[in-house]
Enzyme design. Structure first.
Site, short mmCIF file in Angstrom:
data_model
loop_
_atom_site.label_atom_id
_atom_site.label_comp_id
_atom_site.label_asym_id
_atom_site.label_seq_id
_atom_site.Cartn_x
_atom_site.Cartn_y
_atom_site.Cartn_z
N ASP A 152 0.85 -1.20 0.00
CA ASP A 152 0.00 0.00 0.00
C ASP A 152 0.89 1.26 0.00
O ASP A 152 1.80 1.37 0.83
CB ASP A 152 -0.87 -0.05 1.27
CG ASP A 152 -1.97 0.99 1.27
OD1 ASP A 152 -2.43 1.39 0.19
OD2 ASP A 152 -2.40 1.38 2.39
N HIS A 154 -7.74 9.86 3.86
CA HIS A 154 -7.32 8.86 4.86
C HIS A 154 -7.70 9.29 6.28
O HIS A 154 -7.86 10.47 6.55
CB HIS A 154 -5.80 8.65 4.78
CG HIS A 154 -5.36 8.00 3.50
ND1 HIS A 154 -4.64 8.66 2.54
CD2 HIS A 154 -5.59 6.76 3.02
CE1 HIS A 154 -4.41 7.84 1.52
NE2 HIS A 154 -4.99 6.69 1.78
N GLY A 186 -8.98 5.64 1.19
CA GLY A 186 -9.65 6.47 2.19
C GLY A 186 -11.13 6.16 2.31
O GLY A 186 -11.95 7.06 2.42
N ASN A 224 -10.20 0.47 -0.27
CA ASN A 224 -9.20 0.37 0.80
C ASN A 224 -9.78 0.74 2.16
O ASN A 224 -10.35 1.83 2.33
CB ASN A 224 -8.06 1.34 0.52
CG ASN A 224 -7.13 0.84 -0.57
OD1 ASN A 224 -7.44 -0.11 -1.27
ND2 ASN A 224 -5.99 1.50 -0.70
P1 13P Z 1 -8.95 4.75 5.55
O1 13P Z 1 -8.09 5.58 6.42
O2 13P Z 1 -10.20 5.47 5.14
O3 13P Z 1 -9.25 3.42 6.14
O4 13P Z 1 -8.15 4.49 4.17
C1 13P Z 1 -7.21 3.45 4.09
C2 13P Z 1 -6.41 3.50 2.84
O5 13P Z 1 -6.73 4.17 1.88
C3 13P Z 1 -5.21 2.67 2.80
O6 13P Z 1 -4.47 2.89 1.63
O1 G3H Z 2 -3.24 4.83 3.66
C1 G3H Z 2 -2.71 4.64 4.75
C2 G3H Z 2 -3.02 3.45 5.52
O2 G3H Z 2 -4.11 3.67 6.39
C3 G3H Z 2 -1.80 2.95 6.23
O3 G3H Z 2 -1.49 3.75 7.32
O4 G3H Z 2 0.93 4.25 7.04
O5 G3H Z 2 -0.19 4.38 9.29
O6 G3H Z 2 0.23 2.16 8.21
P1 G3H Z 2 -0.04 3.64 8.01
ZN ZN Z 3 -4.57 4.86 0.85
#
Ligand code: 13P
Ligand code: G3H
Ligand code: ZN
Length: 312
Positions: free
Chosen positions: A82, A180, A214, A256
């Site tokens: 990711d 996010h 997000g 996601n």
């Molecule tokens: P959320 O913060 O809305 O769960 O989004 C997660 C995301 O896009 C991870 O790439």
């Molecule tokens: O898009 C971001 C994801 O929620 C991952 O978050 O970088 O804190 O693991 P993180």
């Molecule tokens: Zn993301």
């Protein structure tokens, strides 16, 4: 079943008008909760790992935990990086057992984004790994942008065909108003997504999988449990689930979700510890946290993504 790429699951999701859930994983309990829910619901699944998760749990631990989940289940599972921010992290994941990577070049200029994404695609495709790119930038409410700045951050439909054809990416993450974290809209602001942009992108890229980042809905039930048990989450607000269902019925094939898992997990621990302040066996509160995440994922698969029953 071995780990798979997202190719076949996206093809079926596009045709079927549903989406595959891409859930962020950081530890054993979260991996178990998600994979058990998907296995019981016979749903294809994407487990995704951020740079932060790789740093926290270490690459090999996460890969081995996911491999264990593959052994325990009977569904197609893809392991995805990711928000890979450079070629090096994508290469490490491609070489290290992932079946899919995201190269997030959205902070670069259009030309630099294309050059970086193309480099990752060439390396990945030679090794049978698929690639997600991103065009447009997700805004956070903390960014405090005005309306014209916000418009400028949305994906420009007139750029998507050139981006996809010049890079060779297998899927494309877009910005249509999601962000996010647990604070996606300002207090009092009506949640709104630019479905007109999504529609236009879908028209320009027929049969091409679009990704929505997000996409947590930020359950007020879990927010309340956290707040009632010593937490402080005021004005947390997410994407309404009917909007996610609509996106899934359009060109969006991957949705996601991370913040929703964090809220469910943390609500479980806070509630357990508030009710049992003298307990100190981690297995006790982690069992509750894991059950919450499993119930949440099951709900998403059945009622939001529409992917339950699609693993046959
Ligand atoms: P959320 O913060 O809305 O769960 O989004 C997660 C995301 O896009 C991870 O790439
Ligand atoms: O898009 C971001 C994801 O929620 C991952 O978050 O970088 O804190 O693991 P993180
Ligand atoms: Zn993301």
């Amino acid at each position: 079943m071995a780990l798979v790429t997202t190719k076949e699951m996206f093809r079926k999701a596009y045709e079927g008008g549903y989406a595959i859930g891409a859930f962020n994983v950081n530890n054993m309990e979260i991996i178990q909760a998600i994979t058990e829910a998907a296995n019981e619901e016979k749903s294809p699944l994407i487990l995704q790992v951020s740079a932060g998760a790789r740093k926290y749990a270490k690459h090999n631990y996460l890969v081995k935990l996911v491999e264990a989940a593959v052994m325990e289940t009977d569904i197609p599972i893809a392991l995805h990086l990711d928000h890979g921010e450079d070629f090096e992290i994508c290469k490490a994941c491609i070489d290290g057992g992932f079946t899919s990577v995201m190269i997030d070049g959205s902070k670069h200029s259009f030309e630099d984004n294309i050059a970086l994404t193309k480099k990752v695609v060439e390396y990945a495709h030679e090794r049978g790994v698929v690639v997600e790119g991103e065009l447009g930038r997700l805004a956070g409410i903390e960014d405090d942008v005005n309306v014209s700045e916000e418009d400028a951050m949305f994906t420009r439909p007139d750029e998507v065909e050139e981006f996809v054809s010049r890079t060779g990416v297998d899927s494309l993450a877009i910005a249509i108003g999601t962000s996010h974290g647990a604070y996606k809209f300002k207090p009092g602001q009506k949640p709104r997504l630019r479905f007109d942009i999504l529609e236009e992108i879908g028209r320009r890229l027929p049969n091409f999988p679009i990704v929505l980042h997000g996409a947590s809905s930020v359950s007020q039930e879990y927010v309340k449990i956290i707040n009632e048990n010593g937490g402080k989450l005021d004005d947390a607000i997410g994407i309404p689930e009917d909007m996610l269902r609509k996106a899934a019925s359009m060109a969006v094939c991957k949705i996601n979700i991370d913040s929703d898992l964090r809220l469910a997990f943390t609500a479980g621990i806070r509630e357990y510890m508030a009710n049992n302040p003298s307990h100190f066996d981690p297995r006790q509160y982690l069992t509750v946290a894991r059950s919450n995440v499993k119930a949440l994922v099951r709900h998403k698969l059945i009622n939001v993504l529409g992917s339950a029953g699609k693993a046959q």
